[in-house]
Scaffold this motif. Structure first.
Motif, PDB file in Angstrom:
ATOM      1  N   UNK A  46      48.701  42.284  37.681  1.00 36.80           N
ATOM      2  CA  UNK A  46      47.643  41.340  38.854  1.00 36.80           C
ATOM      3  C   UNK A  46      47.872  41.832  40.423  1.00 36.80           C
ATOM      4  N   UNK A  47      47.489  41.856  40.894  1.00 39.50           N
ATOM      5  CA  UNK A  47      47.088  42.452  41.744  1.00 39.50           C
ATOM      6  C   UNK A  47      47.174  41.091  43.096  1.00 39.50           C
ATOM      7  N   UNK A  48      48.105  41.521  43.919  1.00 35.65           N
ATOM      8  CA  UNK A  48      48.088  39.879  44.810  1.00 35.65           C
ATOM      9  C   UNK A  48      48.344  40.851  46.537  1.00 35.65           C
ATOM     10  N   UNK A  49      47.947  40.386  47.668  1.00 31.19           N
ATOM     11  CA  UNK A  49      47.999  41.077  49.112  1.00 31.19           C
ATOM     12  C   UNK A  49      49.728  40.694  49.323  1.00 31.19           C
ATOM     13  N   UNK A  50      50.016  41.971  49.690  1.00 36.19           N
ATOM     14  CA  UNK A  50      51.574  41.315  50.463  1.00 36.19           C
ATOM     15  C   UNK A  50      51.782  41.025  51.939  1.00 36.19           C
ATOM     16  N   UNK A  51      50.591  41.328  52.188  1.00 40.34           N
ATOM     17  CA  UNK A  51      50.606  40.397  54.103  1.00 40.34           C
ATOM     18  C   UNK A  51      49.462  39.855  54.268  1.00 40.34           C
ATOM     19  N   UNK A  52      49.284  38.680  55.270  1.00 39.78           N
ATOM     20  CA  UNK A  52      48.915  37.657  55.513  1.00 39.78           C
ATOM     21  C   UNK A  52      47.489  38.409  56.136  1.00 39.78           C
ATOM     22  N   UNK A  53      46.462  38.021  55.890  1.00 39.51           N
ATOM     23  CA  UNK A  53      45.315  38.979  55.742  1.00 39.51           C
ATOM     24  C   UNK A  53      43.973  38.796  55.601  1.00 39.51           C
ATOM     25  N   UNK A  54      42.694  38.887  56.173  1.00 40.29           N
ATOM     26  CA  UNK A  54      41.439  38.354  55.391  1.00 40.29           C
ATOM     27  C   UNK A  54      40.196  39.939  54.926  1.00 40.29           C
ATOM     28  N   UNK A  55      39.908  39.064  53.895  1.00 37.94           N
ATOM     29  CA  UNK A  55      39.199  40.229  53.096  1.00 37.94           C
ATOM     30  C   UNK A  55      38.012  40.653  53.779  1.00 37.94           C
ATOM     31  N   UNK A  56      38.073  41.897  53.339  1.00 35.44           N
ATOM     32  CA  UNK A  56      37.188  43.180  55.087  1.00 35.44           C
ATOM     33  C   UNK A  56      36.115  43.249  54.025  1.00 35.44           C
ATOM     34  N   UNK A  71      47.001  51.978  37.731  1.00 33.19           N
ATOM     35  CA  UNK A  71      46.106  52.384  36.560  1.00 33.19           C
ATOM     36  C   UNK A  71      44.998  52.726  36.340  1.00 33.19           C
ATOM     37  N   UNK A  72      44.295  53.307  35.201  1.00 34.37           N
ATOM     38  CA  UNK A  72      43.326  53.398  35.100  1.00 34.37           C
ATOM     39  C   UNK A  72      42.317  52.182  34.240  1.00 34.37           C
ATOM     40  N   UNK A  73      41.227  51.750  33.825  1.00 41.37           N
ATOM     41  CA  UNK A  73      41.009  50.649  33.421  1.00 41.37           C
ATOM     42  C   UNK A  73      40.014  50.051  34.217  1.00 41.37           C
ATOM     43  N   UNK A  74      39.647  48.780  33.673  1.00 40.41           N
ATOM     44  CA  UNK A  74      38.570  47.739  33.660  1.00 40.41           C
ATOM     45  C   UNK A  74      39.234  46.640  34.625  1.00 40.41           C
ATOM     46  N   UNK A  75      37.857  45.951  36.044  1.00 45.21           N
ATOM     47  CA  UNK A  75      38.639  44.869  36.150  1.00 45.21           C
ATOM     48  C   UNK A  75      37.868  44.089  35.217  1.00 45.21           C
ATOM     49  N   UNK A  76      38.948  42.775  34.719  1.00 46.96           N
ATOM     50  CA  UNK A  76      38.385  41.470  34.137  1.00 46.96           C
ATOM     51  C   UNK A  76      38.532  40.717  34.751  1.00 46.96           C
ATOM     52  N   UNK A 125      51.722  30.343  49.335  1.00 38.41           N
ATOM     53  CA  UNK A 125      50.867  29.740  50.346  1.00 38.41           C
ATOM     54  C   UNK A 125      49.497  29.751  50.164  1.00 38.41           C
ATOM     55  N   UNK A 126      49.005  29.029  51.139  1.00 37.09           N
ATOM     56  CA  UNK A 126      47.076  28.677  50.394  1.00 37.09           C
ATOM     57  C   UNK A 126      46.552  30.360  50.430  1.00 37.09           C
ATOM     58  N   UNK A 127      45.975  31.066  49.141  1.00 41.84           N
ATOM     59  CA  UNK A 127      45.048  31.947  49.401  1.00 41.84           C
ATOM     60  C   UNK A 127      45.853  33.133  48.980  1.00 41.84           C
ATOM     61  N   UNK A 128      47.205  33.065  48.072  1.00 38.74           N
ATOM     62  CA  UNK A 128      48.005  33.030  46.609  1.00 38.74           C
ATOM     63  C   UNK A 128      47.769  33.137  45.353  1.00 38.74           C
ATOM     64  N   UNK A 129      46.701  32.017  45.134  1.00 40.63           N
ATOM     65  CA  UNK A 129      47.371  31.315  43.860  1.00 40.63           C
ATOM     66  C   UNK A 129      47.134  32.181  43.075  1.00 40.63           C
ATOM     67  N   UNK A 130      46.064  32.882  42.972  1.00 41.03           N
ATOM     68  CA  UNK A 130      45.330  33.563  42.234  1.00 41.03           C
ATOM     69  C   UNK A 130      45.439  35.060  42.488  1.00 41.03           C
ATOM     70  N   UNK A 131      45.724  35.842  41.905  1.00 38.13           N
ATOM     71  CA  UNK A 131      45.831  37.396  41.992  1.00 38.13           C
ATOM     72  C   UNK A 131      43.982  38.050  42.844  1.00 38.13           C
TER      73      UNK A 131
END
Length: 366
Positions: free
Chosen positions: A68-78, A182-187, A201-207
């Motif tokens: 599961x990939x998460x954000x390490x810094x507080x930011x916005x999806x660009x 690694x190589x794979x598929x986004x599920x 906090x808010x914005x990190x509940x889900x990967x």
């Protein structure tokens, strides 16, 4: 008159005796008829037999690697470079994030670095001049030279700290790019453009993304204690899944726990499954067939010969025409035969279909 009464008594007594004898004879005939009609009890001789069976257990297919990939810094999806079902390779850019304050932090770190560099350059030049001058005896005191050296070393340490701070801010900026480990598929994808994300906090509940490697799967099963000796590293097993009931798949044993789960009293075993065609999906439940090799040193009996009572499991042995209950434990079984262990000997005679009415010492006709 007395003679007539006596004769009547004799006649009545004779009739009663005849009636009693007739009743006894009829009862005896009925018992003979019952004995003649009673069917003989089927028996068999106990022999050792090779019993090759297969153990069927449920198993679970999981991705060989999943993250599961998460954000390490507080930011916005660009930007979003991948979506559900996207096939990605190791190091591929999946998403870019935007944190405006990062630009200011980098600029401040660069400015501090340049300032510390200038300070260090000045203190180093001052020390170098004093050192050259000190070569002429009596021009520079040793204390002044030591002070200049200490100032130069201190400024150099501050300069190195400024470089490290700039490097740290640059490393944090790299976290604004989410790449595939690694190589794979986004599920799974749980964010859209402009969404706020952060480490807490808010914005990190889900990967942000869930990435799975599906060209190779893990098949996990739990082996009951009694069967743990049958599976070894490298053994091959077969399995089926409900979505493809007509196909049989194979898997190789790769990892054994080497210990029993204290709750289930079973050993966890993992197998690797090649899945280049992607017919199998992580999360599927498989029915695994584990071959159990034949053992020539065991006794087997028909399943009907096993008497299951509240006191335990028994087989009914026939000794000199009389029954004798023998306690046994069961092992592997097939459709119609089952392994038994107990005080048994080859050639012993046992009842094929016993009943609970057969007590010890019951006379039977075999």
């Amino acid at each position: 008159m007395k003679t007539k009464i006596f004769q009547g008594t004799l006649v009545a007594g004779g009739l009663a005796l005849v009636t009693i004898l007739h009743g006894c004879t009829a009862s005896a005939k009925k018992e003979e008829v019952k004995t003649e009609k009673a069917a003989p009890v089927a028996t068999f001789k106990l022999e050792k037999e090779k019993l090759s069976t297969a153990l069927r257990l449920p198993g679970e297919l999981t991705a060989y690697q999943q993250v599961d990939l998460y954000a390490k810094v507080s930011s916005f999806v660009k930007t979003l470079k991948a979506d559900i079902g996207s096939q990605v390779t190791q190091g591929q850019l999946l998403m870019t994030l935007e944190a405006p304050e990062m630009t200011s932090q980098i600029a401040a770190a660069q400015s501090k670095l340049k300032a510390q560099e200038a300070v260090y350059t000045a203190s180093k030049a001052n020390y170098d001049r004093l050192f050259e001058t000190s070569k002429t005896p009596g021009t520079i005191s040793k204390n002044d030279l030591d002070q200049a050296m200490a100032r130069k070393n201190s400024d150099y340490a501050q300069f190195e700290a400024a470089k490290a701070a700039l490097k740290e801010v640059g490393a944090i900026q790299n976290y604004l790019e989410i790449r595939a480990p690694f190589s794979g598929i986004i599920t799974a994808r749980n964010v859209n453009l402009g969404a706020y994300v952060g480490p807490s906090g808010k914005g990190s509940e889900f990967p942000l993304f869930t990435l799975q490697e599906q060209k190779k799967l893990r098949l996990a099963i739990s082996i009951p204690e009694v069967y743990t000796g049958y599976l070894k590293d490298g053994h091959q097993v077969t399995f089926t899944v409900k979505s493809l009931p007509s196909q049989t798949f194979t898997a190789d044993v790769k990892r054994l726990a080497g210990a029993l789960d204290l709750r289930l009293r079973s050993e966890k075993v993992e197998m690797d499954v090649l899945n280049n065609d992607k017919k199998l999906l992580p999360g599927m439940v498989a029915e695994v067939s584990i071959p159990l090799p034949a053992n020539a040193s065991t006794f087997t009996v028909p399943k009907k010969a096993l008497l299951d009572t509240s006191e335990g499991l028994f087989v009914i042995k026939v000794v000199n025409g009389k029954t004798e209950k023998v306690a046994v434990k069961k092992g592997r079984e097939t459709d119609n035969r089952i392994e038994v262990f107990g005080n048994l000997n080859a050639g012993d005679e046992f009842v094929t279909e016993p009943s609970e009415e057969m007590r010890d010492g019951t006379v039977i006709k075999s």
